[in-house]
Every structure is written in structure tokens, then in C-alpha cells.
Design an enzyme around this catalytic site. Structure first.
Site: not given
Lengths: 780, 780
Positions: A366, A495, A608
Site C-alpha cells: 500500500d 488475492e 481488486q
């Protein structure tokens, strides 16, 4: 995608988060939203008087970079598994300031009026209560709090108490609480299952006239910790009693209050820690810090603190004209990023900042992919500190590479604080080798934005080369794929798919990583061959190895599906069954809480952005048409169950001209925490998403891309806005950019003339000569 | 592949495992090899006097199907993970019989002579010591032990003590030990970290004149347990003292011994348990059992026990002429299989039998693919019991299927005792969906071998259909693969590769599963349409669903690589980098103990037979040429780190005509435990490998394949042997087959005439008319 109205608990304001009239306490959510931090310490927005009986609450004060280790338990263990988790350290709570009138405790829950406010211009938190005792004695109490941005060890509280309808005695209990319990999860947050005392071993406890101090050895860690406080009073107390309990020490002060004459109490809470000092030295250091802040006093401290915040806003502010809720959202996000980021080169920024113990306070990619995209363009010094942290943990990454059977190089941990791998589920942990590419990408982005070659010399090159060489150990030139360089058995950003061959994102980022490493080698060879020789010697690096990097980059296999005209997420993704979205009710999201990983893994479904993220990060490597097709293919398969997703989609929709969709996705990220859209802000903010909302505006709507020789803009204005503006600190220049529907105004505030590209046209931007350039409606 | 000489601790004998002269105690290894069991109870070959101070030892007495639950700890948990582990229950040790002369304990370690012997014709264990006290008093002590195969609750010990050079008093301590510690792992086996007391809650403890009894509630389980003993003495003791300690109860008996007059002590140790009885009823049941065995006495009990063993050998014996070490190996294996297998339909056979706590006593697919291949062909009743166990846990498999989001059907657990999934690492656990196919394969094999349609009616069909329907939920007709039926996100038998698309083995076995399910449906529809209707109603099964089974089977995607002419293990396997065997030293095997799973996963390297196993199990589905090419491709990539591997390779080398290699691989499996080739027999035998060694001989060298209408043989004789023979119980017939270099002799001992196929030629085998058929050298 559903967009609820802004959280009705707060008024929509440009520079504050204030409770609205009819405000209902949201307890744990408020504690996160009103949290304060300064990069070293962070504390949740809990009340000075403590939580009410039965109130949902999760107390927490944290130090960045300080942790304790816990052995990871596995039902079935295998070679090379991460052995210990490093958990962000919870430290004693120094916020406790309880006011008693006739033995009745002043509390927010019992107040007649209550107003709470996070002031974003001063990064301070205020709470104003009107309270009445059962005998009718009425008090006005104004609380103020800051996590000092000029003095990182300091948490400072100020209390102004006014008796509205009486004169008489009151008493104030001021506590340092080293035994508070906190909630491990929301399933039963009223009962804190965990106590901070479990990880702290008391080594010293001292009470002075108005000061108190505790020292602890953090268990299973190298850290010695000192927590303490002192006070300043506008009038001296009548009496003082020392309170000395097992896990809590403090004072009780009695004051004579005259009607309408405010009593002011200031509490200076200091935290410091060391890996090397002994108990006595740490104490001395603490006392010296305390003397300094007491000498300065609240007003000067507050002024110095505010000066830091103002400087940050000068570099970072984004002004949105025509959408107050979004304006509030982006400022809230930018403030929290500033408050959360470690500024000492030894710490980083947690996925939840310093606002909650979610993810155990771990640092992830991140930082590099999201937060440094923002910081490198606006606050390069802060970006550098984050990269310095990675440099300081390079030896840990080298050790991890050996554990993973790589004979040389470094493999950064997927989640960590101190530098060791803390992921207990390797398919969505260590398998994410793209962490190495993320760090390389951030080094490159920082270098492009700042031009800081000195950083490359001192730290960047070593990190870049040690991580680059790992790709050659990991992948192989595959004879079954025309000798292309293939990378097998990794997990990409998404993921919801794990351990695959040729994850497009990973391969593309590895290629960019290797290309940049070779570029840096080239510059060394051209400009500083002595230095190059010494690096080669130090890292046992050879020209042959660098040649292999180039060969792998050149031959990198980037999967492409001719039939669909898209980039397959990996070798097997397109073969899988599409997820049955039509029959998945809303309450089954996020999928990971309702389906076994195997069920998720065997479907075409994304948590995502994966390929889409590569399209953005490596934006000049791919044609617009491919980007549009990839977006059109993957977005409908994406749950956005990760908060890292919608912002990237906003950027890519903007880049490919679908501004309406871009705005929809932006909305989902910019008030993610304020409106608690993912339902877990109770345990901390989402720092990557916060940075992502800036990226949506600046990289998305403004279309900024930072190149080595210029800045590229491709501005567009969301239909709902009248205009927006922002600042940049790039290439050593300070710029202001203001975008309206019709035109974009570029202004060079500081620094040399600079080439910019506006919607494909190159222009020279000169000092004191703002440029107003018309926006073309159609950017294609 | 290295083949050490046979374990020098033992003499090579056809019917026994006896310690050789100069025998050195191998402690934990001996404890496993001399273990006894009867399918209900098992006990390790530890000494009656207990382990010596400092001796490596792992005490253990186990009950099959009885377990306690322990919560599985995960560092990171996700939806649908197995929550509890079911651990095979360790029960009180009733073997303790300590002899004292003048307060000196008789022990093997201090003996003048020691001889130990596992007698394979009687499934009993004998130990003979000559021992001398420090004052020169000499005793001959002969121990004998059986886990009764006629009385499953009974462990029986017999002690014959002769004073060789004195007359005088001795004392005997007989103990029931409910607090013994056992070693959790070999890293420090001297200290047992775990105590059986941790999982047992005492509810009753009683001492009688010569008997003792303890009852325990097994913690975190539904089981109430009763353990107790009684004695028979050839002469009554002079004195008896009761010993009543916290975790141990017992008796001390004093005897007058006359020189050369043996004293005989018999100890009847009984274990029983219940899920439903109360404490008193269980005690009564125990006492009634005890009365029965006391009434019978050692001699009759031993005779009844031996009768069972003899019957087993009549069905199961394999005679090898010309290789005594192999002869000993195969008999040892076959005996342990008989002793280990559960015979009550409520229990099964653990991967380590009842000889150690390795794998926590769990049942795996080992039962269906390996052990039932042997039992179905030789002891169909035992095979049926194992399948009945699966039927009794079908509801658990249905629950697990729901947890895994399958709207109907059943998913059997990868590892379990009570029927719940106990695998704590799903990529090599729940991902192995082929467990369903293994159970279907075993139902089919059992049905083919036994013709037991009644079993299909009562249990088999329901299991078969419930497991079959899962494939349709799991896989999909893939438009990108010409509409073929593809199965994604599973792990095949080779655990060095995980979570892949279209594992060849899984797809091929699923196809066979679905085909057989449809066959069974056809027979129902033809012969018993009423029953079929009721099944459809019970399972909410429709003709449409069955049609889909057939469609999925017909369109099942079986990957094939044109270039290599082989079956790819899965969609991605062939793309991976081959493992660097040349640079992997011998001490780095098994790989799983020296490399992180990700390192293993990204290489072409196998733990065990995968495609090659499918080639054997589905042998008539594939041409010989493909089998040979697959074998040639995969064997060099296979580490055989699993003991389930070499036997299958032996069969496939035999089938494809490479008899020398077949023999090499067979050697590796037939004395796996005797010679401790995998270095972990200390914690238990390898039951699947034991069955695999029978398969190597019968399915490999003799080439047996059981078809619905006939038995197929393709005999060959290993170069080292003069001949070999074995028995079968197939199609309701009892056969003896004897193979020499020149010819094969088929003899029908019982049952109707039967068609057999000998090296491609069909012949009718008739009662009392043995056939001698010449073996062709070249079977191709």
C-alpha cells in the site's frame, strides 16, 4: 455500486469534521474518525473520561515502528513459513482526564450539549460539553487535543472548565493507564479481550508533584518504552493526591472553581522508546523532552504544530469547487495521510495508519503503490523517509530471500513492521513477489518526481539491484514459450486468485523493474564508474548478471489473448468459470467472508484491480485501446472487496474517457472511511484508499503522469464540479494547477521553467507566467 | 534409488521378525515394528517394565475411531477452514508388568540375554529375557502378547517366570497407567511433551482383588471410555497390595518362586467405549466382557485368535520363492494391514495404522486407493467394513459440501477420523477433491471384485450419487475449450503442485466416477425402478441431473500434449521450470522439509505418482504407448518423497515391460518400514505403502486386473525370483495363482467356473482343473 448519502452524523464542511445537530454517537467509528497522529504516535478519538459502561469502544494509543512479536500458530506447518507476527505496540493511555463534581463524573454520555470537531487546518480535535450534575451544577468543558507535528513524542491535551451556575470545588483525575483492554474484533467489542499489559513488562514507575512516568520493556521485542506526563494549570490545585495502582498511576487534583472563571489544565503526554538506551538514559531523555515542551507551553506548541500542518496543506491541498462532500472527503484523507506517515526513516505507514490495530498495524505494498504516488508528487521528503525505512530493513529482506532458496538478492516481506515476514497465509502473502516490484516502482517514481540521485546513490540502487536480481532466480526462459521469460507460482494483487503462472501484473512490473535497474546501472557506468565497481564488489554483481536482467526484461512474457483482445490476468484465469454475480446477494460481500478461498479461486472473480492496475502504473507501455478493453473485461468481474480497487478504476475510466464511471468509482474511494463504506473503519482508516482518492483526482481527472523530462496532463472535469485545483512539488518545482470545464491554468510557484504536456501539446511553463490552456472535450 | 541391506537388527525369516544375535535396541523403531493391533485397539511394542531412563521411547495405546477434538489455530483464518482436529485417542497403558527381585527391577536393558519376536502366523509378540540380579539371582522371563483378533476389546499378556538358580520371593507390579507421556516428535523424543491425561477426564476408578478399572470421559468428544484389567495366576500370590495413585492404579503381587518351577501370570486388559452408554452401563458391559475372557483363559483365547489369523493368511498370503527378505517384507506388511484395519464399519484404517500417532491417526484416501485394492481382491468383508465407515460419515461430507458452497452432494474430508475435515492447510487438504473419486473408485472396485449389489443398494449408491453430483458443481463446460468439462482450482495426488486447473488425474477419475454412477443408475432403472424412484426422491435427484453426469463424463477434458505425446499433469505443469535434481544433494530430501512450498510449486517436480497413478487405476482407458511415455516423462521428475509412490511406479513399469525397474521400485516399497527407508517409521507404519507392495506383486508382476466379467492376468517373474504365488477372493471364488518363469498355474479352490484372461488369451478356469499356461516373454 451503491452510494449512500454522506454520514448524517457530521456536517459537510470544507475544513472540518463536526458533529451535526441531533448527532448520535457512533462510538468505535467516531474513535477512528477523530483519531490523531503525527507519524510517531497515534491515538484513537476516545473520550478523556473513558468509555461508558456497555459502550462499544476500542481504546488505543500506538507507536509507529514499535512492536512485539508473537509466535504464529499453524495447524500444519511447513518449511520457510513466517514464524513470528510483529504487532504494532499499544502504549499506555495518557489521555485520561476525569472531572468530578461532588463525586459525579463529567461524561459525554450524560451531557446536555456535546459538540465534537476535527479541525483539518490545525490537525487538532476539540470537544465541547455542557454538563449538569444531579444537583444542578452546570459546567462548560472544552477539550482540545493534538498529536504534535513539531514534537513527535508529544500528545498534548488542553482542558478549559467553566462553572456556569456555581462556584465550588471540583476534582480532576489524571491517569496514565498501562492496563487498558481493547477489543480484538467487532463480534463483541464491548469486552476487550486483550490487555496492553500482556505485552509490557514494567521496569520503572514514578510519580512526582504533577508528573508521572512508567517505563516498560516491550515483551518479545528489543524495545524499551517510556510513557509519562506532566501538567500546567492556570491556577494551582488546592490539594494533590498521588494515585499508584498496579497498572495505572496518576494524580487527583482538587480545584476551587469560581463561576464563569475558566480553569485551564494542560496535560503533556510524552512517549519515547529505544532499542539501545538503558532504563536510566531513556528516563533522562524523556525528562529532557518534557522540560522542553513544558518550557514552550501549549500556545507555542500549538503554533509550531499548526505551522507544520499549514506547510503540508501548501504542498498537498486539493480544492474542489461544487462538491462539498467530496471536498470534505479528500481533505480528511489528506490530513490522515500526513498524520499517519512515519517521518523518521525507521518507520513507515500502516494500512490502517495509527488509528486502530487492524492488520496488526502492518505495512504492506500500500505504501509504495498508493501512498508514495501521492507523497512523491507533493511531499518528496516524506516519500523519501518511507523508502529509507525499506532500506533499513534490506537485511531482513535478504534473509527472507535465503529462506526462500534464492541464492542472492532480497525479498521484501508481504506484511511487516520490523522487516520480517509476518504473513501467516503464504498464498496471499509471500507468494506476492510483486512487493519487490512495488518497491522498485516507488524508487523510480520518487526519483522521477524528485530527481534525487543522491538517494539512489545512498540507498536506492542497492535496494533496486538486490530486488531485481531475485526475478532471475524466480523466473525462467521458457523453451515452451519461445524462450520468453516466465514467472511461475506467484500471486498478483488480486488475492481472489492465488499461486499462478505469469500473472500479467507481476510480469509487467518485473519487466519495468529490470528495465529501470539497467537504466540506473547505465547512469552509474556513464557518470560514476568507480562507484559502480564498488557496488559490484559489495553485491558480488557482474556485468553478466545485468545483461541477464536486460535479457529477461526484453523477453518478458506478457500474456495476451488474441480472441478477446485483452491481457489475461494469468495463464489460467480466462479458462475459469465466471462468478455468478446475478445470484450473489449483496450480503454475501465481501466474498472472502462468505466463501472458502477455493470457491473464489476457481472462478473468474477479482477482489481488486490487477491487470487494470498495471495499465495505470505502466501507463506509457500500453496502448489506450488495450487499456479500454482490459477495463471493459475486468471491471464487471471485480467485486472491489478491497478498498484499493475503486480508485484505480476511477483513474483508468478517466484515462479511457468514461468520465461518468470515473466519477462513480472516485466517489466510492473519497469518503470510504467517512461514510464507512466497507463497514470496518471502526478498526482504522484505509490509508491506501485515502491516497487513491488523491490519485483519482490528480492522476485520474487531471491526468497527471510524471515523466523524466516533463509533466503530462490530460485534464477533464467531472460533470458535477465547477472546478478543482491542486498543488504539486515535482522536479524541484512547486506548481498550482486549476482546472475548470473550459480551461486549465498552470502556475509555476517556485523553481525553474518546466516543460509540460497539456492534452498532447507540449508547452513551456515559466515562472510568474501562468498558462491558461483550453481543455478539449474529446481527448482521444 | 539406494537400497540398503535388510535391517541387520533382525534375522531374515519367512514367518517372523526376530532379533538377530548382536541385536541392538532400535527403541522407537522397534516399538513400531513390534506393535500389535486388531483393528479396534493397537499398542506399540514397548516393554512391560517401561522405558529405561534416557531411552528414546514413544509409549502409545490407541483405539480406532475414538478421538478427541482440538481447535485448529490459524495465524490468518478464512471462511470455511476446518475448525477442529480430531486426534486418535491414546488410552491408558495396561501393558505394565514389572518384576522385582529384592527390589531390583527386571529390565531388558539389564538382561544377560534378550530375544524378541513377532510371530506372523499367530500375530503375537514374544520376548524372552535372561536376567540376573546384583546378588546373582537369575530369572528366565518369557513374555507373550496378543491384540486379540477374536475379541477386539482384548489386549492379552502372558508372563512365564522361572527362577534359574534360586528359590525365593519375587514381586510383580501390574499397572493401568492413565498419565503416560508420549513424544510429539522425534526432535526430542526422550521427553514426552504430551500426556494422555490432557485429553481424559476421570469419571470412575476402581480396584478389586486382582482387577482394576478406570473410566474416562474423553474431553471434547462424545466418547466415554472404560479401561481395565484382571489377572490369572498359575499359583496364587502370597500377598496383594493395591496401588492407587492419581493417574495410575494397580496391584503389587508377591509370589514364592521355586527354582525351575515356572510361575505364569496372565493379564487381560480390556478397553471399551461408547457414545451413548452412561457410566454404569459401560462398566457393566466391561465387566461382562471381562467375565467372558476370564472364563475362556489364555489358551482358548489364543487359539481363537490364531484361528482368525490363519483364515486371513488363507485368503491373503503371498509366497515368494527365491527372495527371503522380500518374503519377510510382504508378510510383515500383510499382517500389519490385517491388524490395522477397522472391522466394525464405524472405523477405518489410519495412514499409520494403530502403531503410532503420526498424522494424528487420520484416515486418508490411502484406504480407498491402496488398501481397498488389496482387501477387495482378498478379503471382501473387510473392504466392505471400510466402505461402511464412509457411509456412516456421509452426513458429515454433506455438511462439508455446503460449507464449500455446493448446493447439493457430499464432499468427503481429506483427513479425518469422525468424518469432519481435519486438514489445516487446504491447498494440500480440502483442495484434493479427488478424495470423492477415490471413494467412488473403491466402491466400484469392491463391487467388481465382490459382485455385492446388496451393498450398492444399501449404501454404495447413495455415496456414489452424492459424491458424483459434486463434480457438476465444481467444474464447468468451458466454451474456451470446445465446451469440454473442465475442473479448476483443485490439487491432485501430487502435493508438490497445488490448486491447478484440470489436474489430469482428477479429471480422469471424475470421468470414471460419473461413468460408473450412470452405470449404476442404468442397473437401477433396468432392475429396480421402484428403488430408483425412491432414491431420486430421497436425494432430490432427477433424470436431467444424471444426463448431465453423462454429458460431463463424455466431454471431460483430459489434457494431452501433442508435442511431447504425454498427458500434462495439469494446465500449467509443463510450463514450469524443471527441478534442478543435479544440484539437490541427498540430504535435501524430502524436499518438503527443506524448501518452502512456493519453491516446490513453481517447479516441475513430483512428490508422488499423479498421472502415472491414473494410468494404473484407469488402466483400460489408456493405450500402453501413452502409459510408457507418461512414465518416461514423469518418473525422472518424481522424488518419491511420499511412500505412496514407488509401488505405483513398480506396477506401471511392469505393465509397460520394464521388469528390472519394476523390481527396483517394488524393493523400495516392500521393506519400507522394516528397513525404515523414509526415516519416520518410529511414529508408525505406512499402511498404504504396505498395501502398495501387495499391489506391486499382484497388479504389477502378476498383472491382475479385475473386470466385471473376468480376471485378467499378465504374469511376469522378477529375474531374482524362482517363483511366487498368491490367493484371491474374487467374484465369489477363491483362487490360487502360482507363477514361475515358464508358466502360470491357475487353481480354482472354491466357487463356480470363471473366465480368466492370461496374457491376452481367454480361458475357462474350472473347479479341480488347475490350468498351467505358458508365460510369453514379451507381453507387448
Amino acid at each position: 455500486m451503491k452510494h449512500p448519502s454522506p454520514n448524517p452524523a457530521f456536517t459537510v464542511e470544507p475544513w472540518a469534521l463536526s458533529t451535526a445537530s441531533g448527532y448520535q454517537d457512533q462510538s468505535m467509528l467516531d474513535e477512528t474518525l477523530f483519531a490523531l497522529a503525527n507519524g510517531y504516535l497515534g491515538t484513537r478519538g476516545t473520550a478523556e473520561e473513558g468509555a461508558e459502561e456497555g459502550q462499544f469502544s476500542c481504546e488505543g494509543t500506538y507507536l509507529n515502528g514499535v512492536y512485539h512479536s508473537e509466535e504464529i500458530q499453524y495447524g500444519e506447518v511447513a518449511y520457510g513459513y513466517a514464524t513470528h507476527n510483529q504487532k504494532m505496540q499499544q502504549v499506555p493511555n495518557g489521555k485520561v482526564l476525569q472531572i468530578f463534581v461532588d463525586n459525579e463524573k463529567v461524561s459525554q454520555a450524560q451531557s446536555l450539549e456535546c459538540q465534537r470537531r476535527l479541525d483539518m487546518q490545525s490537525a487538532s480535535y476539540q470537544r465541547e460539553l455542557v454538563w449538569q450534575s444531579s444537583q444542578g451544577k452546570r459546567l462548560q468543558v472544552n477539550y482540545q487535543r493534538m498529536a504534535s507535528l513539531s514534537h513527535p513524542n508529544l500528545l498534548c491535551l488542553r482542558l478549559e472548565i467553566t462553572a456556569l451556575n456555581f462556584s465550588g470545588e471540583i476534582s480532576i483525575k489524571s491517569i496514565l493507564d498501562a492496563g487498558y483492554r481493547f477489543a480484538a474484533n467487532k463480534s463483541d467489542p464491548r469486552v476487550g479481550q486483550l490487555s496492553i499489559a500482556d505485552s509490557l513488562q514494567l521496569t520503572r514507575s514514578e510519580l512526582g508533584h504533577s508528573d508521572a512516568r512508567m517505563q516498560h520493556q516491550v515483551k518479545d521485542s528489543p524495545f524499551l518504552l517510556c510513557s509519562g506526563y506532566d501538567h500546567h494549570f492556570s491556577v494551582p490545585p488546592l490539594r494533590t493526591t498521588q494515585l499508584d495502582h498496579d497498572l495505572q498511576i496518576g494524580h487527583q487534583f482538587e480545584f476551587a472553581l469560581n463561576q464563569n472563571k475558566p480553569l485551564v489544565v494542560e496535560k503533556y503526554v510524552l512517549y519515547n522508546h529505544s532499542r539501545t538506551m538503558d532504563d536510566t538514559t531513556l528516563k533522562a531523555s524523556h525528562q529532557s523532552l518534557m522540560a522542553e515542551v513544558r518550557e514552550l507551553g501549549w500556545d507555542k506548541l500549538f503554533a509550531q504544530h499548526t505551522e507544520q500542518v499549514k506547510a503540508y496543506w501548501r504542498n498537498s491541498d486539493v480544492v474542489i469547487d461544487g462538491d462539498p462532500a467530496m471536498q470534505q472527503g479528500i481533505r480528511f484523507n489528506l490530513l490522515h495521510l500526513f498524520m499517519s506517515v512515519g517521518k523518521d526513516g525507521k518507520s513507515n505507514i500502516g494500512a490502517k495508519g495509527l488509528t486502530g490495530h487492524g492488520y496488526d498495524g502492518h505495512y504492506f505494498w500500500d505504501t509504495e503503490i498508493y501512498i508514495l504516488s501521492f507523497l512523491s508528487a507533493t511531499n518528496p521528503a516524506l516519500a523519501r523517509h518511507c523508502l529509507e525505512y525499506r532500506y533499513h530493513t534490506l537485511d531482513g529482506a535478504r534473509r527472507r530471500a535465503r529462506e526462500m532458496s534464492h541464492p542472492s538478492g532480497a525479498l521484501y516481506p508481504w506484511r511487516t513492521i520490523g522487516g520480517d515476514e509476518c504473513s501467516a497465509f503464504f498464498p496471499a502473502g509471500t507468494a506476492q513477489y510483486h512487493i519487490n516490484a512495488a518497491i522498485a516502482h516507488a524508487i523510480k517514481s520518487y526519483y522521477l518526481a524528485s530527481g534525487d540521485w543522491q538517494f539512489i546513490l545512498e540507498m536506492g540502487a542497492e535496494m533496486l539491484f538486490e530486488t531485481a536480481r531475485l526475478w532471475l532466480h524466480l523466473g525462467h526462459f521458457n523453451p515452451r514459450c519461445d524462450g520468453r521469460f516466465c514467472i511461475d507460482g506467484v500471486t498478483g494483487p488480486d488475492e481472489y486468485t492465488a499461486i499462478v503462472n505469469n500473472n500479467f501484473y507481476t510480469n509487467a512490473m518485473a519487466k519495468a523493474h529490470l528495465d529501470f535497474a539497467v537504466e540506473v546501472v547505465d547512469r552509474f557506468q556513464r557518470e560514476d564508474s568507480e562507484r559502480w565497481k564498488s557496488i559490484c564488489h559489495q553485491l558480488t554483481l557482474t556485468e553478466e548478471e545485468v545483461a541477464l536482467w536486460q535479457k529477461a526484461a526484453d523477453l518478458m512474457y506478457l500474456p495476451y489473448d488474441e480472441k478477446l483482445g485483452i491481457s489475461p490476468q494469468d495463464d489460467s484465469f480466462l479458462e475459469k468459470k465466471p462468478w455468478d454475480f446475478a445470484n450473489t446477494p449483496a450480503n454475501q460481500y465481501p466474498l472472502l467472508l462468505h466463501f472458502h478461498p477455493l470457491v473464489i479461486y476457481r472462478h473468474q472473480v477479482l477482489k481488486q484491480a490487477d491487470v487494470v492496475l498495471a495499465m495505470f502504473l505502466l501507463d506509457d507501455a500500453f496502448p489506450q485501446e488495450l487499456k479500454a478493453r482490459n477495463l471493459a473485461y475486468y471491471e464487471p468481474l471485480t467485486t472491489h472487496d478491497s478498498t484499493l480497487s475503486t480508485c484505480i478504476h476511477a483513474i483508468e475510466f478517466a484515462e479511457t474517457g468514461d468520465y461518468e464511471k470515473a466519477y462513480e468509482f472516485f466517489k466510492d474511494s473519497v469518503r470510504m472511511d467517512l461514510d464507512n463504506l466497507h463497514g470496518n473503519t471502526e478498526y482504522g482508516i484505509h490509508t491506501a484508499c485515502m491516497a487513491g482518492s488523491w490519485m483519482s483526482i490528480v492522476n485520474g481527472f487531471a491526468g497527471l503522469r510524471i515523466r523524466a523530462d516533463k509533466l503530462v496532463f490530460n485534464p477533464s472535469l467531472p460533470a458535477h464540479w465547477r472546478g478543482f485545483g491542486f498543488n504539486l512539488n515535482c522536479h524541484g518545482r512547486h506548481l498550482h494547477i486549476q482546472i475548470s470545464a473550459r480551461e486549465t491554468r498552470y502556475q509555476l510557484l517556485r523553481g525553474d521553467n518546466l516543460e509540460i504536456e497539456h492534452q498532447g501539446k507540449k508547452v513551456l511553463l515559466q515562472k510568474d507566467q501562468p498558462l491558461c490552456l483550453a481543455n478539449q472535450g474529446d481527448k482521444a
